[in-house]
Design a protein around this motif. Structure first.
Motif, PDB file in Angstrom:
ATOM      1  N   MET A 147     -30.935 -10.542  87.615  1.00  0.00           N
ATOM      2  CA  MET A 147     -29.908  -9.759  86.919  1.00  0.00           C
ATOM      3  C   MET A 147     -29.591  -8.435  87.604  1.00  0.00           C
ATOM      4  N   PRO A 148     -30.582  -7.655  88.082  1.00  0.00           N
ATOM      5  CA  PRO A 148     -30.213  -6.405  88.769  1.00  0.00           C
ATOM      6  C   PRO A 148     -29.293  -6.636  89.963  1.00  0.00           C
ATOM      7  N   GLY A 149     -29.579  -7.669  90.752  1.00  0.00           N
ATOM      8  CA  GLY A 149     -28.713  -7.967  91.883  1.00  0.00           C
ATOM      9  C   GLY A 149     -27.329  -8.410  91.450  1.00  0.00           C
ATOM     10  N   TYR A 150     -27.253  -9.178  90.357  1.00  0.00           N
ATOM     11  CA  TYR A 150     -25.946  -9.617  89.868  1.00  0.00           C
ATOM     12  C   TYR A 150     -25.112  -8.425  89.421  1.00  0.00           C
ATOM     13  N   TYR A 151     -25.711  -7.513  88.651  1.00  0.00           N
ATOM     14  CA  TYR A 151     -24.974  -6.339  88.190  1.00  0.00           C
ATOM     15  C   TYR A 151     -24.511  -5.476  89.367  1.00  0.00           C
ATOM     16  N   SER A 152     -25.365  -5.322  90.368  1.00  0.00           N
ATOM     17  CA  SER A 152     -24.991  -4.517  91.527  1.00  0.00           C
ATOM     18  C   SER A 152     -23.819  -5.143  92.274  1.00  0.00           C
ATOM     19  N   ASN A 153     -23.859  -6.456  92.467  1.00  0.00           N
ATOM     20  CA  ASN A 153     -22.754  -7.138  93.145  1.00  0.00           C
ATOM     21  C   ASN A 153     -21.470  -7.085  92.320  1.00  0.00           C
ATOM     22  N   LEU A 154     -21.609  -7.195  90.993  1.00  0.00           N
ATOM     23  CA  LEU A 154     -20.432  -7.126  90.134  1.00  0.00           C
ATOM     24  C   LEU A 154     -19.808  -5.734  90.190  1.00  0.00           C
ATOM     25  N   PHE A 155     -20.639  -4.697  90.211  1.00  0.00           N
ATOM     26  CA  PHE A 155     -20.109  -3.339  90.342  1.00  0.00           C
ATOM     27  C   PHE A 155     -19.323  -3.198  91.641  1.00  0.00           C
ATOM     28  N   THR A 156     -19.888  -3.686  92.730  1.00  0.00           N
ATOM     29  CA  THR A 156     -19.209  -3.581  94.022  1.00  0.00           C
ATOM     30  C   THR A 156     -17.880  -4.325  94.008  1.00  0.00           C
ATOM     31  N   ALA A 157     -17.865  -5.525  93.406  1.00  0.00           N
ATOM     32  CA  ALA A 157     -16.631  -6.308  93.366  1.00  0.00           C
ATOM     33  C   ALA A 157     -15.564  -5.618  92.519  1.00  0.00           C
ATOM     34  N   LEU A 158     -15.949  -5.110  91.356  1.00  0.00           N
ATOM     35  CA  LEU A 158     -14.978  -4.423  90.505  1.00  0.00           C
ATOM     36  C   LEU A 158     -14.517  -3.113  91.130  1.00  0.00           C
ATOM     37  N   TRP A 159     -15.428  -2.423  91.807  1.00  0.00           N
ATOM     38  CA  TRP A 159     -15.058  -1.173  92.476  1.00  0.00           C
ATOM     39  C   TRP A 159     -13.991  -1.431  93.540  1.00  0.00           C
ATOM     40  N   GLU A 160     -14.179  -2.490  94.303  1.00  0.00           N
ATOM     41  CA  GLU A 160     -13.188  -2.847  95.330  1.00  0.00           C
ATOM     42  C   GLU A 160     -11.870  -3.269  94.690  1.00  0.00           C
ATOM     43  N   ALA A 161     -11.956  -4.075  93.620  1.00  0.00           N
ATOM     44  CA  ALA A 161     -10.738  -4.583  92.993  1.00  0.00           C
ATOM     45  C   ALA A 161      -9.929  -3.469  92.333  1.00  0.00           C
ATOM     46  N   CYS A 162     -10.616  -2.479  91.757  1.00  0.00           N
ATOM     47  CA  CYS A 162      -9.919  -1.384  91.087  1.00  0.00           C
ATOM     48  C   CYS A 162      -9.483  -0.288  92.055  1.00  0.00           C
ATOM     49  N   GLY A 163      -9.979  -0.339  93.287  1.00  0.00           N
ATOM     50  CA  GLY A 163      -9.666   0.727  94.228  1.00  0.00           C
ATOM     51  C   GLY A 163      -8.474   0.441  95.101  1.00  0.00           C
ATOM     52  N   THR A 164      -8.438  -0.711  95.728  1.00  0.00           N
ATOM     53  CA  THR A 164      -7.372  -1.050  96.670  1.00  0.00           C
ATOM     54  C   THR A 164      -6.678  -2.314  96.205  1.00  0.00           C
ATOM     55  N   PRO A 165      -5.388  -2.256  95.850  1.00  0.00           N
ATOM     56  CA  PRO A 165      -4.696  -3.447  95.338  1.00  0.00           C
ATOM     57  C   PRO A 165      -4.690  -4.605  96.318  1.00  0.00           C
ATOM     58  N   SER A 166      -4.734  -4.315  97.616  1.00  0.00           N
ATOM     59  CA  SER A 166      -4.667  -5.398  98.597  1.00  0.00           C
ATOM     60  C   SER A 166      -5.922  -6.257  98.595  1.00  0.00           C
ATOM     61  N   ASN A 167      -7.011  -5.766  97.981  1.00  0.00           N
ATOM     62  CA  ASN A 167      -8.250  -6.550  97.983  1.00  0.00           C
ATOM     63  C   ASN A 167      -8.125  -7.818  97.149  1.00  0.00           C
ATOM     64  N   THR A 168      -7.481  -7.700  95.992  1.00  0.00           N
ATOM     65  CA  THR A 168      -7.330  -8.873  95.126  1.00  0.00           C
ATOM     66  C   THR A 168      -5.887  -9.286  94.948  1.00  0.00           C
ATOM     67  N   GLY A 169      -4.946  -8.396  95.309  1.00  0.00           N
ATOM     68  CA  GLY A 169      -3.536  -8.745  95.206  1.00  0.00           C
ATOM     69  C   GLY A 169      -3.159  -9.111  93.789  1.00  0.00           C
TER      70      GLY A 169
END
Length: 670
Positions: free
Chosen positions: A485-507
């Motif tokens: 679970m700690p690794g899952y939460y950390s990866n989820l934070f990174t994914a959401l951080w990227e998605a909310c930061g740069t629109p081109s990441n998820t389009g």
């Protein structure tokens, strides 16, 4: 003829026995054997026992006989339908508080099991009659014994009857008795069972099991009384809000269409999305989707690398666990409160009679029965369920004291705890199903009953709902092991951080929700705030209020401090400070760095020495992931330094930023 002869012999024996001071063991056994063999003699023996108990001189003889029946008759009775003929004796045993009720309760439990097992098409009326008589004996016990002596065995008997007895009326009555036994202390319980004597001034059958021979409750229509109920009946939050929001952000659609804007709705049916795309492709006119902005250029064809592919996979897995509240129950937000009321004004307003002066403890306090709290709100919280409180004692006067030593040995009322005040507070849990993560106000109305039969309906003070009430932990997929679970939460934070930061990441990528019908897209927004607060204070506040939402701690100095405190556990620990920013390689220069410190030099001061003494090193970072129902997220990256902290904020629900600034100031600067 044989029975008349036996009756005559028995009466002669009784007349002679009344002049004897003690019973022989042989005679007592003879009475037990006669009742086991000839059930028709039971009423005669009961009448004789009543005469003994009614005589002051021979009262102890009647009690001795009842003790003998409890010890020798109950273990020998045969388990069949004829057992009901012995119930008059059982009633007398139940009335006597010197006889332990354990044997009788065990027998009644076995008899209820027998009735359930033998129930059939031809035994319906018999099951109802005999089940009601069992409850009548239970009621007699409640009237004459302390609840603590009955609780374990009687609660098992009533619980079994609630679940398995074939007759509906018996099940309902057993459920009422069980709720009363659990929630109401003994003296109040006995008063409730004798309400008809107080109201009607008559003495009903002492062995009646009916609840419905009392007058109807009276509804109060006195507006003056009802207007002031909120001054002495209080519903309060267990944990006060950091920010009591006096406003909420509400944006209008300016009359363009009937649909809610995308930042509020956030969820679209996949079939509707496909049909809209087909309509756009087949039209010769230029059309703009609701989620598109005016003047936004058409998105070019993207080449997806392994990093973006991994981010999208993590997000799809996460969103597939979020329920679509339009087609299934959504995520709940719980607000824990307590209900209490003050005794003195309650007695004065509602005319509850003062108890006798010789009574002690909780018996001197008023009570509210069958309380129902109803909630409503103009905020988008969905349908809010009412909350029911069976029994609540009033708080003692402030200048008085309810001594624990003088209290009777009864079951303590709702929510007993080590603190004395907990006995006079009922826990209340309010469950909201937000359609949008926004603060609001809950309107509260109460309906309850006083001891003198008046129904009270009134409004109480509202309960404020803050943005911090919307904070939930992100849902973990069910197939994720605990250690992962700690690794899952950390990866989820990174994914959401990227998605909310740069629109081109998820389009314009969409993510199916749980249920298979709804899809959601991410439209991120970011902000930043500088907190001039010492690191120790910031760490302490984070551990106190945001510990459940911390997913990563980065930087050796910060990791050592947080690990030693032991409050934040089961998170991802990273000692390398260079990993503090999830998107360090793609972030803009100067935006994602640490806070800027300007150093001033006095005249004649050595610049090199001053730099060494005033330099403030970055201790590390907190990564905080907060889920906002129904499907949004709030991300904090706290870059902690000695005297200040830079908070970078990203979210896929930009209206929540209107409340975050006040929240962070109340959390760290208050």
């Amino acid at each position: 003829m044989v029975y008349n002869f036996q009756y005559g012999i028995l009466f002669c024996l009784f007349i002679q026995i009344q002049s004897i001071l003690t019973f022989s063991t042989l005679f007592q056994r003879m009475l037990v054997d006669m009742m086991l063999e000839y059930q028709r003699l039971v009423p005669v023996i009961v009448a004789f026992i009543d005469r003994l108990l009614g005589c002051q001189k021979h009262h102890w003889l009647g009690e001795r006989l009842l003790q003998t029946f409890d010890e020798n008759l109950i273990p020998k009775v045969k388990m069949d339908y004829r057992l009901v003929s012995c119930f008059p004796i059982f009633d007398r045993i139940a009335e006597n508080n010197t006889i332990p009720p354990s044997r009788l309760l065990e027998l009644l439990t076995k008899f209820m099991v027998f009735l359930v097992e033998k129930h059939g098409p031809d035994t319906g009326l018999k099951s109802w009659s005999q089940g009601s008589k069992v409850l009548g004996v239970c009621r007699t016990m409640l009237m004459h014994h302390h609840s603590s002596r009955l609780f374990c065995r009687l609660s098992r008997l009533l619980a079994f009857s609630c679940l398995y007895f074939p007759d509906l009326e018996v099940r309902d009555n057993a459920r009422i008795y069980l709720r009363m036994l659990i929630c109401i202390p003994g003296k109040k319980l006995r008063d409730m069972l004798n309400l008809w004597e107080q109201f009607l001034g008559i003495s009903p059958s002492p062995h009646s099991s009916s609840f419905f021979n009392i007058q109807s409750p009276r509804t109060s229509h006195d507006l003056k009384k009802l207007r002031n109920v909120s001054s002495y009946v209080h519903l309060e939050r267990v944990i006060p809000l950091l920010v009591r929001q006096s406003w909420s952000l509400s944006l209008s659609t300016f009359g363009v269409g009937n649909n809610k804007p995308d930042y509020l709705q956030g969820i679209t049916d996949s079939e509707l999305m496909e049909s809209e795309e087909r309509d756009i492709d087949g039209s010769t006119d230029i059309q703009i989707l609701e989620t598109e902005r005016v003047g936004q250029p058409q998105e070019p064809l993207r080449v997806m690398d392994s990093k973006i592919s991994e981010i999208l996979g993590t997000l799809r897995r996460h969103f597939s666990c979020i329920p679509d509240y339009r087609h299934m129950p959504g995520l709940k937000v719980k607000i824990f409160c307590t209900l209490r009321f003050e005794s003195e004004p309650f007695n004065r307003v509602w005319g509850v009679d003062s108890p006798a002066s010789g009574m002690d403890g909780v018996d001197t306090l008023p009570a509210m029965y069958a309380t129902v709290l109803n909630f409503s709100s103009s905020a988008p919280y969905g349908s809010i369920a009412s909350y029911h409180i069976p029994f609540l004692l009033g708080e003692p006067p402030r200048n008085g004291h309810v001594s624990g030593e003088s209290m009777p040995l009864d079951i303590v009322p709702v929510n007993s705890g080590p603190g004395e005040q907990e006995r006079f507070r009922a826990p209340v849990t309010i469950e909201l199903e937000p359609r949008e993560p926004t603060p609001g106000l809950l309107d509260v109305s109460i309906q309850t009953n006083s001891e003198n039969g008046q129904i009270i309906r009134a409004q109480l003070h509202g309960i404020s709902v803050g943005i911090e009430d919307m904070f939930l932990r992100a849902i973990v997929p069910p197939d994720t092991p605990v250690e992962a679970m700690p690794g899952y939460y950390s990866n989820l934070f990174t994914a959401l951080w990227e998605a909310c930061g740069t629109p081109s990441n998820t389009g314009r990528e969409t993510f199916p929700l749980k249920g298979g019908k709804g899809i959601a897209a991410i439209s991120g927004t970011r902000s930043v705030k500088l907190l001039e607060v010492p690191a120790t204070s910031l760490i302490r506040a984070t551990e106190r209020y945001l510990a459940p939402f911390v997913v990563s701690v980065i930087g050796e100095p910060l990791v050592n401090i947080v690990k030693n405190s032991g409050i934040i556990r089961d998170v991802s620990w990273k000692d390398v400070a260079s990993d503090s920013s999830p998107d360090a390689s793609t972030s803009e220069s100067g935006f994602d760095g640490g806070p800027l410190h300007l150093t001033y030099f006095a005249a004649g001061e050595d610049e090199s020495e001053s730099l060494v003494s005033t330099s403030k090193k970055t201790m590390g970072c907190f990564h905080i992931l907060i889920f906002l129902p129904p499907r949004f997220h709030l991300l904090f990256q706290l870059e902690v330094c000695d005297i200040s902290t830079l908070v970078q904020i990203r979210t896929d629900h930009w209206p929540c930023l209107a409340y975050i600034d006040d929240y962070l100031e109340a959390l760290y600067l208050a």
